[in-house]
Every structure is written in structure tokens, then in C-alpha cells.
Design an enzyme around this catalytic site. Sequence first.
Site, PDB file in Angstrom:
ATOM      1  N   PHE A   1       0.863  -1.189   0.000  1.00 58.00           N
ATOM      2  CA  PHE A   1       0.000   0.000   0.000  1.00 58.00           C
ATOM      3  C   PHE A   1       0.891   1.228   0.000  1.00 58.00           C
ATOM      4  O   PHE A   1       1.629   1.479   0.945  1.00 58.00           O
ATOM      5  CB  PHE A   1      -0.954   0.066   1.197  1.00 58.00           C
ATOM      6  CG  PHE A   1      -1.830   1.290   1.120  1.00 58.00           C
ATOM      7  CD1 PHE A   1      -2.989   1.282   0.359  1.00 58.00           C
ATOM      8  CD2 PHE A   1      -1.460   2.477   1.748  1.00 58.00           C
ATOM      9  CE1 PHE A   1      -3.770   2.440   0.224  1.00 58.00           C
ATOM     10  CE2 PHE A   1      -2.243   3.636   1.616  1.00 58.00           C
ATOM     11  CZ  PHE A   1      -3.397   3.608   0.862  1.00 58.00           C
TER      12      PHE A   1
ATOM     13  N   ASP B   1       9.190   2.894   2.032  1.00 57.94           N
ATOM     14  CA  ASP B   1       8.036   3.727   2.353  1.00 57.94           C
ATOM     15  C   ASP B   1       7.788   3.600   3.855  1.00 57.94           C
ATOM     16  O   ASP B   1       7.280   2.583   4.330  1.00 57.94           O
ATOM     17  CB  ASP B   1       6.819   3.263   1.539  1.00 57.94           C
ATOM     18  CG  ASP B   1       5.586   4.123   1.791  1.00 57.94           C
ATOM     19  OD1 ASP B   1       5.596   4.911   2.764  1.00 57.94           O
ATOM     20  OD2 ASP B   1       4.614   4.000   1.021  1.00 57.94           O
TER      21      ASP B   1
ATOM     22  N   LYS C   1       2.370  11.296   7.262  1.00 56.16           N
ATOM     23  CA  LYS C   1       1.582  11.031   8.473  1.00 56.16           C
ATOM     24  C   LYS C   1       2.100  11.751   9.724  1.00 56.16           C
ATOM     25  O   LYS C   1       1.848  12.930   9.885  1.00 56.16           O
ATOM     26  CB  LYS C   1       1.427   9.526   8.660  1.00 56.16           C
ATOM     27  CG  LYS C   1       0.579   8.915   7.531  1.00 56.16           C
ATOM     28  CD  LYS C   1      -0.001   7.556   7.813  1.00 56.16           C
ATOM     29  CE  LYS C   1      -1.048   7.216   6.764  1.00 56.16           C
ATOM     30  NZ  LYS C   1      -0.687   6.136   5.865  1.00 56.16           N
TER      31      LYS C   1
HETATM   32  C1  LIG Z   1      -0.945   6.166   4.377  1.00 56.47           C
HETATM   33  C2  LIG Z   1       0.132   5.625   3.519  1.00 56.47           C
HETATM   34  C3  LIG Z   1       0.421   6.190   2.263  1.00 56.47           C
HETATM   35  C4  LIG Z   1      -0.419   7.265   1.633  1.00 56.47           C
HETATM   36  O1  LIG Z   1      -0.477   8.436   2.371  1.00 56.47           O
HETATM   37  P1  LIG Z   1      -1.633   9.502   2.052  1.00 56.47           P
HETATM   38  O2  LIG Z   1      -1.253  10.677   2.914  1.00 56.47           O
HETATM   39  O3  LIG Z   1      -2.932   8.883   2.435  1.00 56.47           O
HETATM   40  O4  LIG Z   1      -1.558   9.798   0.607  1.00 56.47           O
HETATM   41  C5  LIG Z   1       1.490   5.675   1.559  1.00 56.47           C
HETATM   42  N1  LIG Z   1       2.237   4.665   2.044  1.00 56.47           N
HETATM   43  C6  LIG Z   1       1.976   4.104   3.240  1.00 56.47           C
HETATM   44  C7  LIG Z   1       2.855   2.997   3.728  1.00 56.47           C
HETATM   45  C8  LIG Z   1       0.918   4.541   4.013  1.00 56.47           C
HETATM   46  O5  LIG Z   1       0.634   3.954   5.178  1.00 56.47           O
END
Ligand SMILES: *Cc1c(COP(=O)(O)O)cnc(C)c1O
Length: 396
Positions: free
Chosen positions: A138, A223, A252
Site C-alpha cells: 500500500f 516507504d 503522516k
Molecule cells: C498512508 C500511507 C500512504 C499514503 O499516504 P496519504 O497521505 O494517504 O496519501 C502511503 N504509504 C503508506 C505505507 C501509508 O501507510
Amino acid sequence: MNSNEYIQIENEYGAHNYKPLDVVIDHAEGVYVYDVEGKRYLDCLSAYSAVNQGHCHPKIMQAMVNQAKKVTLTSRAFRNNVLPLYYKKLCEVTGFEMVLPMNTGAEAVETAIKTARKWGYQKKGVDKAEIIVCSGNFHGRTTTIISFSTDKSAKNDFAPYTDGFKIAEYGDINSMKKLVTKNTAAVLIEPIQGEAGIKIPPEGYLKDVRKLCTDNNILMILDEIQTGFSRTGKLFAFEHENIRPDMVTVGKALSGGFYPISAVLSSKEILGLFKPGEHGSTFGGSPLAAAIAMAALDVIIDENLAENSKILGEYFLSRLKTIKNPKIKEIRGRGLFIAIEMTIPARKYCEALCKDYGILVKETHEGTIRIAPPLVITKEQLDEAFEGFKAVFEED
Ligand SMILES: *Cc1c(COP(=O)(O)O)cnc(C)c1O
């Protein structure tokens, strides 16, 4: 208005791209949120780890208000006097050399992909850049990112897809090795897969990926948008395996939940490839974002959130493992990033925890409950939560 009235209006006017639990939150403080009827809940999701510092942290709020009174947005057409200090702090805290500021996590991932492709053409000399990703990934919701999703509901009916990605089996280094070609520019993975249900790869996996990348002149991109900033008991999840990626995406908790703030962190050699006009964002790197992120970083360091996550994570995991319910398939976690995987859909447990015990949790992919409270939580508050979990699973 009561909760039901708010829910009706929301359902009537808003697209139904989420299936929220029916709690209508009015305000929040620290680990607690309060609904419009005044009922208190312990937040065990932390807005997908965006509020690691706790809700409405007073220091971040103060920094936001102070900056909002001065100047919020200059655009990058001009400079501002907060952005340089933010860059420097973010590099000092994380040990990377250079920052490219964006807003949402998905934008940071898009930026990392563009950077990797550019590096591939300019430095490695690939003909057509390829990026290896993993099953169950994701990385966000844009058309390019969902092009390499393996989740049908995220992907179906959104074609045509962006080309140039290959999908390895998460946690299986051999399946990744087989996909490497002379055109491979980068590997993009999550050190622990959050949305997939807190999937922790086998020990040594990140080390193996690091070695594969180094041996084949491939950029290793992690990520850490969800796992970063102390969620797993270290500042970054990659520290658990004593490796460093070439590039990392963060978001985040970089804002403590006040404002969408994300970034790509890397070396001068890599991020230095960008020339004026090749990439950008109207809001990315605004003075408001910079001020908020600096305060959010201060809280992470000053309040020892990594240490708290590590110690309380181990404690809570060991307590949860004493719960007896034959429908629990596995309980696993790292730091305060814990999953209860069920053999049946988990929604009813989330609803019971919310309704009967005032604990906010949400299922991910039907069968898994993700437990990720704000990292400012105390042992006493976790003990209180434990009673709820125990009751809901043992009364089942
Ligand atoms: C939440 C998340 C994203 C996307 O972030 P958004 O601010 O919702 O675009 C990308 N990678 C990971 C691992 C995430 O948990």
C-alpha cells in the site's frame, strides 16, 4: 444535532469511499477522542499513525497558531524563513542529506518514483526504468500507485495503468532476485506492511534487499509513511535491521495530524538530480507546514516516543497474547504496531470494542485488527484498553 443526524447528512452528500465506524467525533486530546454525545473513546488507530504525538498536542498546536498569524503560504516562487530551518532539522533528526517536501503520502511516493526513474536514466543508464514493488503493498491512491497494487478493490476499473513496475512476493528475496534486469532502477517496499495487516517480513529480509540493491546498483526505497517516526519502537523501522535505504518516504506523523505534510529523504547525489521546473507543489514546503513539522519532530524526540513505543509495545503484545479465543489466528507486532488476525471477519469485534468499551479500532482487510494508539499512551491507559480487548474476545 446527534450522531445519527450527522451520519445521515454525510451519507447523503459525501461519496461513500470509506466505511467508517459510526462514531461522530467532536474533539480530542492526547489518546482520547470524544463524540458529539460526549462519550469518551481511547483511540487505538491514531489516524493510521498520523497522530503518534497524541491528538491536538499543545506544542504543535502553538507552533501552528504562531505561524498562521505570520504567514502560511508563500509558494516556492519565493523563499521563506522557516523552510531552511525545517530542512536542517529533518536531516539532522533522520540522518539523510536532502529533503524534497510534499503534502500527502501518495505525493511523496510519486516523487520517489520520479526520482528513481530520473536516477535510472541519468546515473545508471537504463533504457526503460523498471521499479520492483511487492505483493500486498500500500503506497497510496493515485493512478500510478494503484497501477502496481495487488488489491483488486483499489485497482479494478481504474485502468489504463502506468507501466514500469514488477511485483515480487513480499518477504521472499528470491522472488525479487528473479525480477532484476539491467533496467531495474529501484525497489520500493514497506519495511512492515501496515495496510496489508501489519505484515512483518522474515528476519533478515531488509538486509537481503539492501544487499541485492547494492550488488546490482539499484536504489532501495523504503516507504516509512506509516512505520516511521517511532511507530515500531525505533525512529524508522529499517533500524531494526541495521540498514539504511537510499531513499525514504515519510508523511503522516511528520505533522502530528495537524496538516498534510510529507517528504522524500535521500542523498545529495540522488535528490540533487532535480533541476528547477522538473517537479514541485504549491503547498509543499509552506512556512505553515515547516513550522508544524519542526514542532512535531521535537515532540517525537523530546518525549522519547520511540522508547515508549518499544517498551509499551512489548508489554501490550505479551498481555494480548494471553487472550483466549479459538478464532484468533495470530497476534503479532513491533512496538505499538500490533495486529490481531482473526479467522473470521473482524468488524464485529471492532464494533463491540467501540460501543461497549469505548475503544476505537478498525479492521483492515476484513480479518485483521490493527492496534496503533498514540505513542504518548501510558501503561495505565493500555491496561484499561486490555480489559476491553479481553472482554470482547473472551465473551465471544
Ligand atoms: C498512508 C500511507 C500512504 C499514503 O499516504 P496519504 O497521505 O494517504 O496519501 C502511503 N504509504 C503508506 C505505507 C501509508 O501507510
